[in-house]
Design an enzyme around this catalytic site. Structure first.
Site, PDB file in Angstrom:
ATOM      1  N   GLU A 291       0.853  -1.195   0.000  1.00 45.99           N
ATOM      2  CA  GLU A 291       0.000   0.000   0.000  1.00 45.99           C
ATOM      3  C   GLU A 291       0.890   1.247   0.000  1.00 45.99           C
ATOM      4  OE1 GLU A 291      -4.132   1.221   2.159  1.00 45.99           O
ATOM      5  OE2 GLU A 291      -2.484   0.769   3.503  1.00 45.99           O
TER       6      GLU A 291
ATOM      7  N   ALA B  71       1.016  -1.248  10.911  1.00 46.30           N
ATOM      8  CA  ALA B  71       0.565  -2.572  10.479  1.00 46.30           C
ATOM      9  C   ALA B  71      -0.033  -2.433   9.089  1.00 46.30           C
ATOM     10  CB  ALA B  71      -0.459  -3.152  11.451  1.00 46.30           C
ATOM     11  N   MET B  72      -0.261  -3.565   8.415  1.00 45.36           N
ATOM     12  CA  MET B  72      -0.827  -3.570   7.066  1.00 45.36           C
ATOM     13  C   MET B  72      -1.759  -4.750   6.893  1.00 45.36           C
ATOM     14  SD  MET B  72      -1.254  -2.269   4.150  1.00 45.36           S
ATOM     15  CE  MET B  72      -2.208  -2.953   2.796  1.00 45.36           C
TER      16      MET B  72
ATOM     17  N   ASN C  23      -2.885  -6.887   4.699  1.00 51.30           N
ATOM     18  CA  ASN C  23      -2.861  -7.872   3.629  1.00 51.30           C
ATOM     19  C   ASN C  23      -3.859  -8.982   3.935  1.00 51.30           C
ATOM     20  OD1 ASN C  23      -0.413  -6.499   2.721  1.00 51.30           O
ATOM     21  ND2 ASN C  23       0.601  -7.602   4.378  1.00 51.30           N
TER      22      ASN C  23
ATOM     23  N   HIS D 237      -7.869  -3.498  14.550  1.00 50.74           N
ATOM     24  CA  HIS D 237      -7.966  -2.606  13.385  1.00 50.74           C
ATOM     25  C   HIS D 237      -7.681  -3.389  12.103  1.00 50.74           C
ATOM     26  CE1 HIS D 237      -7.179   1.431  11.388  1.00 50.74           C
ATOM     27  NE2 HIS D 237      -6.567   0.611  10.537  1.00 50.74           N
ATOM     28  N   GLU D 238      -6.592  -4.154  12.107  1.00 53.46           N
ATOM     29  CA  GLU D 238      -6.252  -4.908  10.902  1.00 53.46           C
ATOM     30  C   GLU D 238      -7.254  -6.024  10.639  1.00 53.46           C
ATOM     31  OE1 GLU D 238      -4.029  -3.459   9.129  1.00 53.46           O
ATOM     32  OE2 GLU D 238      -3.646  -2.111  10.805  1.00 53.46           O
TER      33      GLU D 238
ATOM     34  N   GLU E 202      -9.895   3.232   6.338  1.00 58.63           N
ATOM     35  CA  GLU E 202      -9.185   3.524   7.578  1.00 58.63           C
ATOM     36  C   GLU E 202     -10.096   4.041   8.685  1.00 58.63           C
ATOM     37  OE1 GLU E 202      -6.509   2.293   7.947  1.00 58.63           O
ATOM     38  OE2 GLU E 202      -5.749   2.012   5.915  1.00 58.63           O
TER      39      GLU E 202
END
Length: 630
Positions: free
Chosen positions: A126, A267-268, A270, A300-301, A323
């Site tokens: 991202e 964090a991300m 995926n 959140h993720e 988000e």
């Protein structure tokens, strides 16, 4: 071809003329420390005769084959894009290339552990960086299936979006892993993580009866500090909560959480393969504020698996849909599904204060931002997109009703699963479940910037009986928007050494002045707290009498959220030069010692130092600074 900065107009045109079916990506991770091999085969349909490009940031392109015809790489590739002319209705493109590892947290990141010399890889795509690993139509609305095959050292752990298959081992000590195709997802949430990671495995049963494998990964040299059991516990709580509230089972086949080195963000999300900063592997004792923040980040993720991964914004101007929703949903889940019951207090004192601060800078922007190109996306990962957006979604939940809000979200997932959406698609579902017209609400809240200030105005008779009560609303000159607010007003009175709420009214506030007839005839309380329960996004003010009571008695309010609203109100009015700096210092020094919420203590002490060093009268600043230090 115009370099790396894809424009929205280019993306719209490309999406109108092509549809991507599948990618097959074959990666060779055995070519040394600088480059890796990437062979990409893409199947896609197109308007016959259409000319376009595929994104591919490469160090070298060895061959390009379009519909069986070999193209000259030197003619069609500039290292960033590969030109594709005169397309057929159905097309197959194969690109054989090499690309560079990075050490900046973009594309395929390569890290050498200084402890033991081991090599660790992970991806971060991202906003537009999957094109740094393979050839791809790099925009969120060109979803496709992705089938990854990777050749790497046999001793490595290799994971991606799908469950890791049994490897085919080779005589030279390497192995090849061929993953099953993903569901239809956007390119930026595909992932690869590879290296001698330490892994702890578990599983859970999804709401639809599937067994979902779980994994927690970190590098070997940190494994003694990795509290995987706690991460699994929060994950299970989040799964159960989100599947119930969203009325939609987890949409992928497994869920790995990987704590990776040199990560350039928190964090991300995926799909099924979430990466986190190693700062969340605690090597020593940390504050409750940091422990709680990790839980919120985990949830959140996880919330992104639905909002962002299952259903994805069409273009980056709706980044807030990803988000803001994850920020709101993770705080809700933390408060209601974990032991961190005061998550909304933390949100009020940290996230909202961040939002209010950024919303008063010249750089503020509407939540739904104008994103003309990829470069513009990068500046919108900010306090408006995350914190203000999350705050406004909480306000929207109060405006339409919490149950109706979640019911609309569930319908949104069912209708748009594995697809792309815009703001209007969510609002349609919320209007259907709530019965409220959200057109005007959206314009006022999502399409304009700035924060309103709300303050109580009241008169009383000689006996202290309220004869008139209203909420006055103002807006800054640069963003003069007066907005509707769903909010509560709390009356607090001193009783047996406690400052207790003994009356509450919830109402819609709109216009520059809103009469509150329900409070007329009541006895004026010791402290009046508008926006009680923190439903609205607005700066709030205490009247002068309530401020004096707060300075003397804030510690005697038992509800941490109410305390945080008072802390925030007096901070805002001090920052705006409506309250004297010495009054804020009195408030803090008289009440901070018994504050129970770690993030509140952390935030307020920082504000105290700023007030003492910069906001108080210069004539008394030295004396106040000494007082604070003592």
């Amino acid at each position: 071809m115009s370099g790396e900065n894809l424009t929205r107009l280019e993306a719209i045109e490309r999406a109108e003329n092509i549809a991507v079916e599948s990618y097959q990506v074959d990666l060779d991770l055995l070519r040394g420390a600088e480059v890796f091999g990437a062979t990409t085969t893409v199947n896609f349909s197109a308007t016959p005769g259409y000319c376009t490009f595929i994104d591919a940031i490469t160090s070298s392109v060895h061959s390009v084959t379009l519909n069986g015809v070999e193209l000259d790489p030197a003619q069609v590739s500039d290292g960033t894009r590969i030109q594709l002319d005169n397309l057929d209705a159905h097309n197959t493109l194969t690109v054989v290339a090499e690309a560079k590892y990075t050490n900046t947290g973009e594309g395929l990141h390569r890290f050498v552990d200084p402890v033991d010399g081991e090599v660790y890889l992970y991806t971060q795509f991202e906003v537009p960086d999957s094109r740094r690993m393979f050839a791809v139509f790099e925009q969120p609305d060109l979803k496709a299936t992705f089938q990854f095959t990777m050749t790497a050292p046999e001793k490595w752990e290799v994971t991606s979006n799908q469950p890791t298959p049994a490897p085919v081992k080779h005589s030279n000590g390497s192995a090849t892993w061929s993953f099953a195709p993903t569901p239809r997802i956007s390119s930026y949430i595909t992932a690869l993580v590879a290296g001698p990671y330490d892994v702890v495995r578990s599983e859970l049963t999804s709401a639809d009866g599937r067994v979902i494998p779980l994994g927690v990964f970190c590098r070997k040299s940190l494994s003694e500090y990795m509290d995987a059991d706690y991460v699994f516990e929060k994950t299970r709580q989040g799964f159960e909560y989100f599947e119930s509230k969203f009325d939609y089972a987890y949409p992928f086949d497994k869920y790995d959480q990987l704590f990776v080195p040199e990560f350039n963000a928190g964090a991300m999300e995926n799909a099924g393969c979430v990466t986190f900063t190693e700062a969340y592997v605690f090597r020593s004792k940390v504050t409750d504020a940091i422990r709680e923040r990790r839980v919120v980040t985990i949830l959140h993720e996880l919330a992104h698996m639905w909002f962002g991964d299952l259903v994805t914004m069409r273009w980056w101007n709706d980044l807030w849909l990803n988000e803001s929703f994850a920020e709101y949903a993770s705080t809700l889940a933390t408060a209601e599904a974990t032991e961190w019951h005061e998550a909304w207090t933390t949100f009020a004192v940290m996230e909202k204060s961040w939002a209010y601060r950024q919303d008063q800078l010249p750089s503020t922007h509407p939540i739904v931002a104008d994103i003309p190109d990829l470069d513009a996306v990068r500046v919108n990962f900010d306090g408006i997109t995350y914190a203000k957006g999350g705050s406004v979604l909480k306000q929207l939940g109060a405006w339409v009703g919490q149950e109706q809000f979640l019911a609309g979200v569930g319908q949104y997932f069912k209708k748009h699963a594995y697809g792309n959406t815009e703001l209007k698609d969510l609002l349609v579902e919320l209007e259907a479940t709530s019965g409220r017209d959200l057109t005007t609400w959206s314009k006022l809240w999502l399409e304009t910037a700035g924060v309103n200030t709300l303050r109580p105005a009241l008169t009383t008779d000689a006996d202290g009986t309220i004869t008139a009560f209203s909420i006055e609303q103002t807006a800054p000159a640069d963003w003069p928007t007066i907005r509707p607010h769903r909010m509560a007003i709390g009356f607090y009175n001193l009783n047996a050494g406690k400052l207790v709420r003994d009356h509450r009214v919830e109402l819609d506030v709109d216009g520059v002045s809103t009469e509150v007839q329900e409070l007329v005839g009541l006895t004026r309380p010791d402290l009046i707290l508008i926006n009680d329960d923190d439903l609205a996004y607005a700066k709030i003010r205490l009247d002068e009498a309530s401020l004096r009571v707060a300075i003397a008695n804030l510690k005697d309010i038992e509800d941490p959220l109410a305390r945080s609203l008072v802390w925030g109100s007096v901070w805002d009015s001090t920052r705006d030069a409506e309250t004297a700096g010495r009054d804020f210092i009195d408030l803090v020094l008289g009440n901070i010692a018994t504050e129970t919420e770690s993030t509140v203590v952390r935030t307020v002490l920082g504000q105290l130092l700023l007030v003492a060093s910069s906001y108080v009268d210069p004539a008394t600043r030295e004396a106040q600074t000494v007082r604070v230090a003592d």
